[in-house]
Design a protein around this motif. Structure first.
Motif, short mmCIF file in Angstrom:
data_model
loop_
_atom_site.label_atom_id
_atom_site.label_comp_id
_atom_site.label_asym_id
_atom_site.label_seq_id
_atom_site.Cartn_x
_atom_site.Cartn_y
_atom_site.Cartn_z
N GLN A 132 0.82 -1.21 0.00
CA GLN A 132 0.00 0.00 0.00
C GLN A 132 0.86 1.27 0.00
OE1 GLN A 132 -0.75 -2.90 1.39
NE2 GLN A 132 -2.77 -2.93 2.36
N GLU A 133 1.95 1.26 0.74
CA GLU A 133 2.83 2.42 0.78
C GLU A 133 3.51 2.63 -0.57
OE1 GLU A 133 5.56 1.97 3.99
OE2 GLU A 133 4.03 2.26 5.55
N PHE A 135 2.35 1.72 -3.44
CA PHE A 135 1.32 2.19 -4.36
C PHE A 135 1.14 3.70 -4.25
CE2 PHE A 135 -3.20 2.96 -5.46
CZ PHE A 135 -3.20 2.44 -6.76
N LEU A 136 1.10 4.20 -3.02
CA LEU A 136 0.92 5.64 -2.81
C LEU A 136 2.10 6.44 -3.34
CD1 LEU A 136 -0.64 5.69 0.78
CD2 LEU A 136 -1.82 6.11 -1.39
N GLN A 137 3.26 5.82 -3.40
CA GLN A 137 4.45 6.50 -3.90
C GLN A 137 4.60 6.38 -5.41
OE1 GLN A 137 7.58 4.59 -1.67
NE2 GLN A 137 6.75 5.25 0.31
N THR A 138 3.73 5.61 -6.04
CA THR A 138 3.79 5.38 -7.48
C THR A 138 2.71 6.21 -8.17
OG1 THR A 138 4.51 3.11 -7.05
CG2 THR A 138 3.77 3.61 -9.28
N GLU A 139 3.12 7.05 -9.09
CA GLU A 139 2.18 7.96 -9.74
C GLU A 139 1.50 7.30 -10.94
OE1 GLU A 139 4.40 11.42 -10.79
OE2 GLU A 139 4.63 12.12 -8.72
N GLU A 156 -9.03 -2.06 2.22
CA GLU A 156 -8.19 -0.88 2.06
C GLU A 156 -7.59 -0.82 0.66
OE1 GLU A 156 -4.27 1.19 4.17
OE2 GLU A 156 -4.48 -1.00 4.17
N MET A 160 -8.12 2.11 -2.20
CA MET A 160 -6.98 2.83 -2.74
C MET A 160 -6.90 2.71 -4.26
SD MET A 160 -4.03 1.71 -0.02
CE MET A 160 -2.76 2.56 -0.94
N ARG A 164 -7.78 4.67 -9.39
CA ARG A 164 -6.56 4.78 -10.20
C ARG A 164 -6.51 3.71 -11.29
NH1 ARG A 164 -1.40 5.72 -6.61
NH2 ARG A 164 -0.53 5.79 -8.71
#
Length: 230
Positions: A132-133, A135-139, A156, A160, A164
């Protein structure tokens, strides 16, 4: 409790088998042309170590679905040693990209060895850490978001990922029948709360008006949700 059906337990996780083993063996026989030395080795390792992989029938379906939507960018929440990535990497082609995640460095090393031997590693970006972390750092947007992470995190991950996924793209998650636990009232879970999390995950997806959804019951159940076109 369903009449005359034993609830799934840790000791007897396959009490509810959606597709009869004889039918799965027949279907497996139809895709013998997918045999590859690397794939066979990966499957043998999974059997030896009791490592959870989607196995051949589901893997083949992942490749076909990815090709059907001309997927070129795929994110995997939970990649193990690269079994599902093998199928996705075949589908995306030489210019495509499969972004893999796993919490175990040893799995990345094995994945690199296997996928290099299969001439697929150059299509993969493999990150070690919490999916999950990462993924959030991948644009950017994705053609497919594939979820095979810890089952307690399924709701979750869905929340998320869903915004996207590009219109016409797919959200795919493994283990959504959870050895039949989702279908019975009494069960013994592998980890407390995981069955409830999978049930909540499935319910949210089927009730999301922006997605068309079905479950392929092969092996342990794969949910496939297509984001509707605007």
């Amino acid at each position: 409790m369903m009449a005359n059906v034993q609830s799934p337990t840790v000791e007897n996780p396959n009490a509810l088998i959606p597709v009869h083993p004889a039918i799965e063996r027949y279907m497996r026989g139809l895709i013998e042309h997918t045999d590859h030395p690397v794939l066979i080795e990966m499957e043998a390792l999974a059997k030896q170590k009791n490592f959870p992989i989607v196995d051949r029938l589901v893997g083949n379906s992942l490749e076909v679905m990815a090709k059907m939507i001309d997927a070129k960018r795929i994110f995997e929440f939970g990649s193990g040693y690269g079994y599902s990535a093998y199928w996705f990497a075949r589908a995306v082609g030489a210019k495509g990209r499969v972004i893999c995640t796993d919490g175990n460095t040893a799995n990345k090393i094995q994945a690199e060895q296997y996928l290099t031997s299969a001439e697929l590693w150059d299509r993969v970006e493999f990150y070690v850490g919490y999916a999950q972390e990462i993924f959030l750092q991948t644009e950017g947007m994705f053609d497919i978001c594939y979820n095979d992470a810890d089952k307690g995190g399924y709701p979750e991950v869905w929340q998320m990922a869903k915004d996207r996924i590009r219109p016409g793209g797919l959200y795919i998650a493994d283990n959504v029948l959870w050895h039949g636990r989702v279908a019975v009232e009494e069960f013994t879970d592998i980890v407390s709360g995981w069955t409830e999390a999978i049930r909540a995950h499935n319910h949210m997806i089927f009730n999301d008006p922006d997605f068309d959804t079905f479950i392929n019951p092969t092996r342990d159940g794969v949910i496939v949700a297509r984001r509707k076109m605007a």
